[in-house]
Design a protein around this motif. Structure first.
Motif: not given
Length: 118
Positions: A26-29, A49-56
């Motif tokens: 779901d996250l990848a999509a 930081n959440l945005l960066y954490s999601l990309e990480g």
């Protein structure tokens, strides 16, 4: 998120579940920016930081290891989406306050004068 993803703690995982992102797929999509926008639109107050954490999480690296250029691109993508469809203002924390006016009537005791919205 049912599966443990790198950089995603319990609070972030709860936010993601609440916006319908329950699996790594779901996250990848949705992508990091799309997921971040969903969390923001749901009324949560995440930092970048959440945005960066999601990309990480998607790149399987620690969020602090994301190159500065990638971080800048993520923020620009987020800002472009918000410029096109701004976030709605949160509703007031409470509704109107009412005051009940009570007056004594000499003949019948206490009489209520109704509700006054203030």
């Amino acid at each position: 998120m049912s599966a443990k993803l790198r950089n995603i703690g319990p609070k972030s995982a709860a936010w993601l579940r609440q916006v319908g992102l329950r699996t790594p797929e779901d996250l990848a999509a949705a992508g990091a920016v799309g997921a971040f926008v969903k969390v923001k639109r749901a009324g949560f107050k995440p930092s970048l930081n959440l945005l960066y954490s999601l990309e990480g999480a998607l790149q399987d690296c620690h969020w602090q290891d994301l190159p500065e250029a990638r971080r800048t691109t993520l923020v620009a993508e987020y800002e472009a989406i918000i410029a096109e469809q701004p976030l709605k203002k949160a509703p007031p924390a409470s509704g109107p306050v009412y005051e009940r006016v009570v007056e004594e009537d000499e003949d019948h005791g206490v009489a209520f004068d109704g509700d006054d919205e203030r």
